[in-house]
Every structure is written in structure tokens, then in C-alpha cells.
Design an enzyme around this catalytic site. Structure first.
Site, PDB file in Angstrom:
ATOM      1  N   GLY A 134       2.258   2.220  10.795  1.00 32.26           N
ATOM      2  CA  GLY A 134       3.282   3.248  10.665  1.00 32.26           C
ATOM      3  C   GLY A 134       3.982   3.598  11.970  1.00 32.26           C
ATOM      4  O   GLY A 134       4.695   4.593  12.040  1.00 32.26           O
TER       5      GLY A 134
ATOM      6  N   GLY B   5       2.594  -1.203   4.265  1.00 29.51           N
ATOM      7  CA  GLY B   5       2.697   0.200   3.870  1.00 29.51           C
ATOM      8  C   GLY B   5       4.143   0.587   3.622  1.00 29.51           C
ATOM      9  O   GLY B   5       4.710   0.341   2.559  1.00 29.51           O
ATOM     10  N   GLY B   6       4.780   1.185   4.633  1.00 28.36           N
ATOM     11  CA  GLY B   6       6.130   1.722   4.500  1.00 28.36           C
ATOM     12  C   GLY B   6       7.124   0.773   3.845  1.00 28.36           C
ATOM     13  O   GLY B   6       7.896   1.186   2.961  1.00 28.36           O
TER      14      GLY B   6
ATOM     15  N   GLU C 208      -6.972   5.016   7.662  1.00 26.61           N
ATOM     16  CA  GLU C 208      -6.643   6.416   7.356  1.00 26.61           C
ATOM     17  C   GLU C 208      -7.804   7.096   6.629  1.00 26.61           C
ATOM     18  O   GLU C 208      -8.060   8.282   6.838  1.00 26.61           O
ATOM     19  CB  GLU C 208      -5.339   6.472   6.535  1.00 26.61           C
ATOM     20  CG  GLU C 208      -4.135   6.173   7.429  1.00 26.61           C
ATOM     21  CD  GLU C 208      -2.929   5.582   6.711  1.00 26.61           C
ATOM     22  OE1 GLU C 208      -2.870   5.608   5.470  1.00 26.61           O
ATOM     23  OE2 GLU C 208      -2.038   5.082   7.424  1.00 26.61           O
TER      24      GLU C 208
ATOM     25  N   HIS D  23      -9.721   1.566   4.629  1.00 24.96           N
ATOM     26  CA  HIS D  23      -8.465   1.719   5.379  1.00 24.96           C
ATOM     27  C   HIS D  23      -8.692   2.703   6.527  1.00 24.96           C
ATOM     28  O   HIS D  23      -9.420   3.684   6.385  1.00 24.96           O
ATOM     29  CB  HIS D  23      -7.363   2.224   4.446  1.00 24.96           C
ATOM     30  CG  HIS D  23      -6.009   2.155   5.073  1.00 24.96           C
ATOM     31  ND1 HIS D  23      -5.585   3.089   5.990  1.00 24.96           N
ATOM     32  CD2 HIS D  23      -5.012   1.251   4.956  1.00 24.96           C
ATOM     33  CE1 HIS D  23      -4.371   2.755   6.399  1.00 24.96           C
ATOM     34  NE2 HIS D  23      -3.991   1.649   5.781  1.00 24.96           N
TER      35      HIS D  23
ATOM     36  N   ASN E 276       0.871  -1.180   0.000  1.00 26.19           N
ATOM     37  CA  ASN E 276       0.000   0.000   0.000  1.00 26.19           C
ATOM     38  C   ASN E 276       0.905   1.226   0.000  1.00 26.19           C
ATOM     39  O   ASN E 276       1.487   1.565   1.032  1.00 26.19           O
ATOM     40  CB  ASN E 276      -0.902  -0.040   1.244  1.00 26.19           C
ATOM     41  CG  ASN E 276      -1.737   1.218   1.411  1.00 26.19           C
ATOM     42  OD1 ASN E 276      -1.822   2.045   0.496  1.00 26.19           O
ATOM     43  ND2 ASN E 276      -2.362   1.363   2.575  1.00 26.19           N
ATOM     44  N   TRP E 277       1.009   1.846  -1.158  1.00 26.46           N
ATOM     45  CA  TRP E 277       1.930   2.982  -1.276  1.00 26.46           C
ATOM     46  C   TRP E 277       1.359   4.263  -0.677  1.00 26.46           C
ATOM     47  O   TRP E 277       2.061   5.270  -0.575  1.00 26.46           O
ATOM     48  CB  TRP E 277       2.309   3.204  -2.750  1.00 26.46           C
ATOM     49  CG  TRP E 277       3.429   2.317  -3.214  1.00 26.46           C
ATOM     50  CD1 TRP E 277       3.892   1.196  -2.588  1.00 26.46           C
ATOM     51  CD2 TRP E 277       4.242   2.484  -4.390  1.00 26.46           C
ATOM     52  NE1 TRP E 277       4.938   0.660  -3.300  1.00 26.46           N
ATOM     53  CE2 TRP E 277       5.169   1.426  -4.411  1.00 26.46           C
ATOM     54  CE3 TRP E 277       4.261   3.429  -5.426  1.00 26.46           C
ATOM     55  CZ2 TRP E 277       6.122   1.278  -5.423  1.00 26.46           C
ATOM     56  CZ3 TRP E 277       5.205   3.281  -6.437  1.00 26.46           C
ATOM     57  CH2 TRP E 277       6.131   2.221  -6.432  1.00 26.46           C
ATOM     58  N   LYS E 278       0.066   4.240  -0.307  1.00 28.92           N
ATOM     59  CA  LYS E 278      -0.570   5.445   0.263  1.00 28.92           C
ATOM     60  C   LYS E 278      -0.308   6.653  -0.649  1.00 28.92           C
ATOM     61  O   LYS E 278      -0.271   6.483  -1.855  1.00 28.92           O
ATOM     62  CB  LYS E 278      -0.084   5.655   1.705  1.00 28.92           C
ATOM     63  CG  LYS E 278      -0.233   4.379   2.537  1.00 28.92           C
ATOM     64  CD  LYS E 278      -0.040   4.575   4.006  1.00 28.92           C
ATOM     65  CE  LYS E 278      -0.237   3.236   4.716  1.00 28.92           C
ATOM     66  NZ  LYS E 278      -0.188   3.352   6.164  1.00 28.92           N
TER      67      LYS E 278
ATOM     68  N   GLU F 169      -5.934  -4.673  10.432  1.00 27.93           N
ATOM     69  CA  GLU F 169      -4.910  -3.662  10.655  1.00 27.93           C
ATOM     70  C   GLU F 169      -5.196  -2.906  11.943  1.00 27.93           C
ATOM     71  O   GLU F 169      -6.002  -1.960  11.956  1.00 27.93           O
ATOM     72  CB  GLU F 169      -4.890  -2.664   9.491  1.00 27.93           C
ATOM     73  CG  GLU F 169      -4.564  -3.301   8.154  1.00 27.93           C
ATOM     74  CD  GLU F 169      -3.888  -2.301   7.218  1.00 27.93           C
ATOM     75  OE1 GLU F 169      -2.803  -2.609   6.743  1.00 27.93           O
ATOM     76  OE2 GLU F 169      -4.438  -1.211   7.007  1.00 27.93           O
TER      77      GLU F 169
ATOM     78  N   SER G 129       3.000  -2.168  10.357  1.00 30.30           N
ATOM     79  CA  SER G 129       4.435  -2.300  10.655  1.00 30.30           C
ATOM     80  C   SER G 129       5.006  -3.668  10.313  1.00 30.30           C
ATOM     81  O   SER G 129       5.909  -4.155  10.994  1.00 30.30           O
ATOM     82  CB  SER G 129       4.713  -1.934  12.118  1.00 30.30           C
ATOM     83  OG  SER G 129       4.345  -0.583  12.359  1.00 30.30           O
TER      84      SER G 129
HETATM   85  P1  PGA Z   1       2.562   0.242   7.609  1.00 22.10           P
HETATM   86  O1  PGA Z   1       1.110   0.488   6.949  1.00 22.10           O
HETATM   87  O2  PGA Z   1       3.059  -1.079   7.043  1.00 22.10           O
HETATM   88  O3  PGA Z   1       3.390   1.412   7.133  1.00 22.10           O
HETATM   89  O4  PGA Z   1       2.372   0.186   9.064  1.00 22.10           O
HETATM   90  C1  PGA Z   1       0.220  -0.578   6.748  1.00 22.10           C
HETATM   91  C2  PGA Z   1      -1.071  -0.049   6.167  1.00 22.10           C
HETATM   92  O5  PGA Z   1      -1.539   1.013   6.598  1.00 22.10           O
HETATM   93  O6  PGA Z   1      -1.645  -0.683   5.265  1.00 22.10           O
END
Ligand code: PGA
Length: 245
Positions: A167, A228-229, A93, A91, A9-11, A161, A207
Site C-alpha cells: 500500500g 491489494g489496491g 495486516e 497477512h 485482496n480486497w481487504k 509480501e 504495490s
Molecule cells: P497492495 O496490497 O497491492 O495494495 O500493496 C497487497 C496486499 O497487502 O496483499
């Protein structure tokens, strides 16, 4: 056996130049036994789908309506037309930044299915909810309302999640992850029947990184990760793909 998924997930990250990361990711995807999905910003969907043969392409959201007067929004059909097979919905966010409710996520999921997209529907508790021992109740409620009827192992992936793990570098213990994943499996089987319930893949997200992926993916009912990251660079994402494949 459910095929594992490594979903990135590149956000709100990534310009066309960053697609250079995809060469090595594509090479890893070609030889692994897991499905590799990259959910990129909408601006990159088309270029990514032209650039890869073995990476499945995903979006990070779609509108709940099929089309119409919604300036600035992107429909599920547009995402599909640009070359994506998947879309992340609900998600945390988006739930936090855009006030998306479970009902809204359900509408989006229905619309995405109608457009031929597969959906990765996200659920997860906040730290306060975990501290007050409400985790399973919260997850159960989110699943009941966010996931429409007629889910199948093909059209639905669920991502657990924990909001507090996203993050932050924090992750739940493997016991905590197992408890939630077993609960999600049980709820899927109860609602959709054993066959469907057992075929839906359940991802862990929050994470996940090259160091913890093996331990987390060995937990019962963890069918891969939403990352994500650590999905932003091939250097981090390829070892995760290799661990899951
Ligand atoms: P993260 O994000 O791996 O950077 O914690 C995961 C996500 O929000 O899908």
C-alpha cells in the site's frame, strides 16, 4: 510449468454494489491462462461465488478452531460452505492488527486444509528487518513455523509480501524479489522434497500494478501476484490478469 495466479485482496473494502467490477474481471478470467482469485470480505463470498464462473473465490482469514464458542469469528468450513476455494492466512495486516503469530498461522492453515480450502500463506519482512539485512532469516523463520507439514502444490500457495511495500507504492528491485523467491523455493524443496517444492506457487505482493506487473512476473520463481489496491477495480485488475495470463 506452474500456472500463474492473479489473486486480488480486497481487504476491508467492497459492498454488494462493488461486485459490478466482477463482470469484466470474469470475462478476462475466462480467456486467460492464469488462475484468477478474488479474496473478498466474508460478507461477499456467497454473492461472488454465485456471480462468477471463472473467478476463484477466496477469503482473507479464518479461525484456527474448526467450530465452537468464538463469537464473531468465521470458520474455515463456513467459508468453504459459502463457496470459497481459497483463504489468505498470515497477512501482515492481521499479524500487526490482531497479533497473529507464526504458530497461529500454522494452526489456521491446518484447519483450512481440513475444511477443503487452499491457503495463501503470507510472509514478509519489515523495513527495519530489511535494513538490518535480516530478510532471509525472517522469511525462513516465518515459513518454518507458519507452514504445516503435508503441504502440496495443491493446498499451498506462498505469498512474499514485504511489509514496507504494501500500500506504499514502493517495490523492491527485481534482484531483491528474485533473491527472496529463490530462497523460498529452495526452502520449500528442502522441506517438502523437490517435486512438491517445485509445484508450490510463490506470489509477489506489495504495490503491484498494471505498470510493474510484467517486470515483476518475469523474475525467476515469481508465479503471480497478490494484489491489494489495484484489484479493487476491473480497470486496474484486468490488465494485471492479462499480463500474467
Ligand atoms: P497492495 O496490497 O497491492 O495494495 O500493496 C497487497 C496486499 O497487502 O496483499
Amino acid at each position: 510449468m506452474r500456472r500463474k495466479i492473479a489473486a486480488g485482496n480486497w481487504k476491508m473494502n467492497g459492498l454488494r454494489a462493488d461486485l459490478s467490477q466482477v463482470n469484466d474481471i470474469n470475462t478476462a478470467a475466462a480467456v486467460t491462462d492464469c488462475d484468477v482469485i478474488l479474496c473478498v470480505p466474508a460478507t461477499l463470498i456467497s454473492a461472488l461465488s454465485d456471480a462468477t464462473t471463472d473467478v476463484l473465490v477466496g477469503a482473507q482469514d479464518c479461525h484456527q478452531n474448526a467450530s465452537g464458542a468464538h463469537t464473531g469469528e468465521i470458520s474455515a468450513a463456513m467459508i468453504h460452505d459459502a463457496g470459497a476455494q481459497y483463504v489468505i492466512l498470515g497477512h501482515s495486516e492481521r499479524r500487526a492488527d490482531n497479533g497473529e503469530t507464526d504458530k497461529c498461522v500454522r494452526e489456521k492453515t491446518r484447519t483450512a486444509w481440513a475444511a477443503g480450502l487452499k491457503t495463501i500463506v503470507c510472509v514478509g519482512e519489515t523495513l527495519d528487518q530489511r535494513k538490518s539485512s535480516n530478510t532471509l532469516e525472517i522469511i525462513g523463520g516465518q515459513m518454518a513455523t507458519s507452514i504445516p507439514d503435508f503441504a502440496t502444490g495443491e493446498n499451498l500457495v506462498v505469498a512474499y509480501e514485504p511489509v514496507w511495500a504494501i500500500g506504499t507504492g514502493l517495490t523492491p528491485t527485481t534482484d531483491q524479489i528474485g533473491e527472496v523467491h529463490d530462497f523460498i523455493r529452495m526452502r520449500l524443496e528442502r522441506r517438502f522434497g523437490e517435486g512438491v517444492g517445485r509445484s508450490v506457487r510463490i506470489l509477489y505482493g506489495g504495490s503491484m500494478n498494471p505498470k510493474n506487473v510484467a517486470e515483476i512476473s518475469a523474475v525467476s520463481n515469481v508465479d503471480g501476484g497478490l494484489i491489494g489496491g489495484a484489484s479493487l477495480t476491473a480497470a486496474n485488475f484486468v490488465p494485471i490478469i492479462n499480463a500474467l495470463g
